[in-house]
Design a protein around this motif. Structure first.
Motif, mmCIF file in Angstrom:
data_model
loop_
_atom_site.group_PDB
_atom_site.id
_atom_site.type_symbol
_atom_site.label_atom_id
_atom_site.label_comp_id
_atom_site.label_asym_id
_atom_site.label_seq_id
_atom_site.Cartn_x
_atom_site.Cartn_y
_atom_site.Cartn_z
ATOM 1 N N MET A 151 -60.737 3.228 10.360
ATOM 2 C CA MET A 151 -60.812 4.516 11.031
ATOM 3 C C MET A 151 -60.336 4.351 12.474
ATOM 4 S SD MET A 151 -64.979 4.725 11.436
ATOM 5 C CE MET A 151 -64.946 6.499 11.556
ATOM 6 N N GLU A 152 -60.230 5.455 13.171
ATOM 7 C CA GLU A 152 -59.750 5.427 14.545
ATOM 8 C C GLU A 152 -60.914 5.313 15.520
ATOM 9 O OE1 GLU A 152 -56.758 4.892 16.988
ATOM 10 O OE2 GLU A 152 -56.361 5.482 14.912
ATOM 11 N N HIS A 153 -61.049 4.167 16.144
ATOM 12 C CA HIS A 153 -61.917 4.038 17.314
ATOM 13 C C HIS A 153 -61.469 2.820 18.114
ATOM 14 C CE1 HIS A 153 -64.533 0.696 16.045
ATOM 15 N NE2 HIS A 153 -64.800 1.296 14.926
ATOM 16 N N ALA A 171 -57.186 4.793 7.134
ATOM 17 C CA ALA A 171 -57.939 5.527 6.110
ATOM 18 C C ALA A 171 -58.774 6.650 6.690
ATOM 19 C CB ALA A 171 -58.834 4.568 5.330
ATOM 20 N N GLN A 172 -58.856 6.719 8.028
ATOM 21 C CA GLN A 172 -59.626 7.771 8.709
ATOM 22 C C GLN A 172 -61.078 7.841 8.235
ATOM 23 O OE1 GLN A 172 -58.387 9.110 11.272
ATOM 24 N NE2 GLN A 172 -56.209 8.640 11.001
ATOM 25 N N GLY A 173 -61.621 6.677 7.886
ATOM 26 C CA GLY A 173 -63.017 6.613 7.463
ATOM 27 C C GLY A 173 -63.295 7.224 6.108
ATOM 28 N N LEU A 186 -59.263 4.689 0.540
ATOM 29 C CA LEU A 186 -59.085 3.255 0.709
ATOM 30 C C LEU A 186 -58.405 2.578 -0.480
ATOM 31 C CD1 LEU A 186 -62.318 1.937 2.474
ATOM 32 C CD2 LEU A 186 -59.988 1.940 3.358
ATOM 33 N N GLN A 187 -58.865 2.872 -1.679
ATOM 34 C CA GLN A 187 -58.319 2.191 -2.848
ATOM 35 C C GLN A 187 -56.853 2.517 -3.072
ATOM 36 O OE1 GLN A 187 -60.170 -0.098 -4.290
ATOM 37 N NE2 GLN A 187 -58.504 -0.756 -5.613
ATOM 38 N N THR A 205 -64.894 -4.084 7.562
ATOM 39 C CA THR A 205 -65.438 -4.555 6.281
ATOM 40 C C THR A 205 -65.055 -3.685 5.083
ATOM 41 O OG1 THR A 205 -67.310 -5.581 7.426
ATOM 42 C CG2 THR A 205 -67.567 -5.203 5.070
ATOM 43 N N PRO A 206 -65.225 -2.345 5.136
ATOM 44 C CA PRO A 206 -64.867 -1.535 3.955
ATOM 45 C C PRO A 206 -63.411 -1.701 3.554
ATOM 46 C CG PRO A 206 -66.141 -0.233 5.521
ATOM 47 C CD PRO A 206 -65.768 -1.508 6.224
#
Length: 322
Positions: A44-46, A78-80, A85-86, A104-105
């Motif tokens: 994600m974006e941070h 993936a933007q969280g 993700l897959q 991790t994800p």
């Protein structure tokens, strides 16, 4: 005439065989003169994750892999969204020589998608409990990389120095993030050992952060936040609440502190990305991820948000780490 043609044909076959053998013996090794394709999947974006990515790319260039010259980058975010993700993971492992997983994800998703493409991970707190590697020293598969695990005992020590009268500490974290659970368990144990009462608030998404943080800050003297992806993406808002309630936040990383926390003894993610890139270069040149031990941060530092300290009226001039 026939004999001459036959000799030429045999010579051609021998040459082709030699070339094939040389190609096979080189395995997956690539020098900086070879063009390589590297995929990057950011959860994600941070600020922390982005800093790790930028450090990774910058160090690759320093090592001789320059985008547009001998390096093709395929960057995806993936933007969280766990559902994305897959799909993205399956796309990235097709046609890339190596893929970087940030958080991790992301690493867990790529681990299930790849059957032969090596995966380097970063910003992963505990790769063993996340089932990414068999052990820190001997990963044993297609994955290896860097952990962002910071010394929580030092963070607790600094909390005591900055807030000598604090008695109750809140912990804000995302319940679905394995990296957060590991840190929360350790932080709760260390805080209680230091004599603090601990109150935990788990969240499911960014939508829960404001209410959970507000609830904590009305009841505690300080808030501890681990290197949690969801929490990190909302640190600006948490910082505003910190000022409103006069409750300081001890952040898990330097970037989280810059965005709204008071202090940390934590990981520099730009440096962590560079550290990961050096491992990636080894893999591109032929080293097996299975035999490359997972590395811990080489750059961990005392980091203070002096502007936040002024707003909260806290003296941070004498903070030190033993």
């Amino acid at each position: 005439m026939y004999k001459w043609v036959k000799k030429v044909a045999v010579a051609g076959l021998i040459s082709a065989s030699v070339i094939a053998l040389v190609a096979c013996s080189s395995g997956g090794k690539k020098s900086t003169s070879d063009a390589v394709k590297v995929g990057i999947l950011q959860y994600m974006e941070h600020d922390s994750l982005t800093a790790a990515r930028k450090g990774f790319v910058a160090e690759l260039e320093k090592e001789g892999y320059k985008e547009g010259k001998n390096l093709t980058l395929d960057y995806q975010n993936a933007q969280g969204d766990q559902a994305n993700l897959q799909t993205i993971s399956e796309q990235l492992v097709k046609g890339n020589d190596l893929v970087l997983a940030i958080a991790t994800p992301t690493a867990q998703s790529l681990a299930t998608a790849s059957t032969e493409v090596p995966i380097l991970f970063t910003a992963v707190t505990d790769p063993v409990s996340a089932d990414l590697v068999n052990s820190i020293k001997k990963p044993g598969g297609l994955l290896t990389g860097t952990s962002d695990q910071a010394p929580i005992d030092k963070q607790v020590e600094l909390l005591g120095q900055a807030l000598p009268n604090a008695k109750k500490v809140g912990i804000l974290y995302t319940t679905s993030e394995r990296n957060s659970e590991v840190q929360v368990q350790e932080a709760e144990k260390l805080l209680k050992k230091a004599g603090y009462t601990v109150e935990k608030k788990g969240i499911n998404s960014t939508n829960d952060v404001q209410d959970a943080a507000t609830s904590l800050m009305t009841d505690v003297d300080a808030v501890f936040v681990p290197t949690d992806n969801t929490v990190a993406s909302t640190m600006t808002m948490i910082g505003e609440l910190s000022v409103t309630h006069k409750v300081p936040v001890i952040g898990g990383s330097t970037d989280m502190v810059d965005a709204g926390g008071l202090l940390t003894y934590g990981t520099n993610y730009e440096a962590l990305g560079r550290q990961t890139a050096k491992m990636a270069v080894k893999v591109l040149k032929g080293d097996e991820p299975a035999k490359l031990a997972v590395e811990y941060p080489e750059t961990v530092e005392l980091h203070v948000n002096k502007g936040m300290a002024e707003k909260l009226g806290i003296d941070v001039s004498k903070l030190s780490v033993k």
